[in-house]
Design an enzyme around this catalytic site. Sequence first.
Site: not given
Length: 418
Positions: A262, A269
Site C-alpha cells: 500500500h 503513483k
Amino acid sequence: MYFTRFLRTHKSLAHIVDHYAKYAPTGLTMKRIVEFAREGDAKQSFLFLRNELPVRLASMMKEMAHLPPRLLQMPSFKTVNGWYGTSLTELHSFTGLQPADDTVKKFTEVLQNIRRRHTTVVETLSQGYMEFSDFGNVQEYEESQIQYFLNRFYLSRISIRLLIYQHTMCFGEEVPIHPSHLGFVDPTCYVEEVINNAFENAQFLCDSYYLKSPTLDLRSINGNFECLVFSSNKTKTSFIIYLAINPDEPIAIPYVSSHLYHVMFELFKNSMRATVEYIESKKTDSTLPAIKVDIVKAKEDLTIRISDRGGGIPRSKADTIFRYMYSTAPRPVSLNDAQHSGPIPLAGFGYGLPISRLYARYFNGDMEIHSIDGYGTDAYVYLQAVEDQASEWLPICNRASHEYYNSRRLQPDWTKKK
C-alpha cells in the site's frame, strides 16, 4: 451534540464505552504476533481479543465525542459511530464466557461480521469530512482537531483489522493470502518483490491514464553488519571491522506485505504522475527520467528511498501533503457521479499519503518526504529490521488527548505565512 444524545438514549452502551476507554491498548510486537501465530491457539486468542478489541473500539468512540458538533451531525459520521457501537456491543456480549469450542466459533463469526461492517469506514468518514467542508467555513482549531482525530482513528482501525485477520486466518476458516503467511503476516516478506509488484501495478495505471510511464531503477543493499573487534597485546591497540552478513541474499523481514505494498503503490503513483506531468509541462520530447529506488537493510533499520525528477513540491505546500483531503491533483468527481467517464485518475482524493504514513508508522517505522522545488522529490520509508523492536504504535485515550481536543487557540501565536 449528536454523540451525547446518542449515549443518553443508550445508557448501557455509554457504560460499556466508559468502562473500556479507561484502559490503554496492549501493543504487540511483530515477534510476538509471529510466535503466537505459530504456537498459540484459538482459545488463547479469544481470551485476549474479547478484551483488547473493545478497548480499541471504545477509545475511538470516546475521542469522536470531542470532534466539532457540526461534524458529528453529518450523516456519514453518524453511520460510522453506529457501526462502532454495534461492534462494541457484540464483543462485550462475550465477557465472562468460558472459551468453549462453540463460543470461540461464534466469536470468530462475529469478528468476520465486524470486519465486513467496517469495510467502508475510510470512504464513509471521507464523505463526512467533505460534507462538513462543503457545509461552511472550517475554523482553524476545528481543522486541527479533525486532522489529529483522523490520524489516531485510522491507525487504530489498521490495528483492529490486523488483530481480526490474525484470528480469522490462523484459527478460523479464512485462508491466508499466501501459503507461507502466518495469518495476515508474512514471516519472510521479500521487500524487493513487493516493491516490484507495486511499481508494475502503478505503472499499468499510469500507462492507462497518460499513455506513458517512467521506468524503475532499483538498487538493493543488504548491509546487515556484524561487528568484529581485534586487539593487539603487543601494541595495546584495538580496531573494529564491520562485515556484511550475507550481502547477496534478498532483503526480507517479518512484516505485513499488504501494508508495505500500500505504501509503495501510493508513493509510486505520486512519483509517476509528477514525473509525467512535469516533463509534459516543459513542452519537450524528453525521455521520462526513471524513478530510482534504494533499499538498504542495516542492523536496526530497513530504509527505502524513492527518488523522482517530477519537479518537486514547493515549501509553501510541504506542510500540507500529509493533511487529509489535501492533494496536489485536482479533486475528481465521485466515481458514482454520472459526469465521471474515462480512466480512473491516479490522484486527487487526498488520503493516499496520510494513510500510507500510518501504515509505515504502525510497527514503529515512519515515512518522510523531502523535496527540491523545480527538480524532484525523495520519499523515505523507514521500517524496523528487528522484529522484537517492531511494536504497535497505538493511540491512547487519556487526559493528554482530551486536553488536545479542548485547547481552542482562537488567537494565533505566530505571524501567518504569506
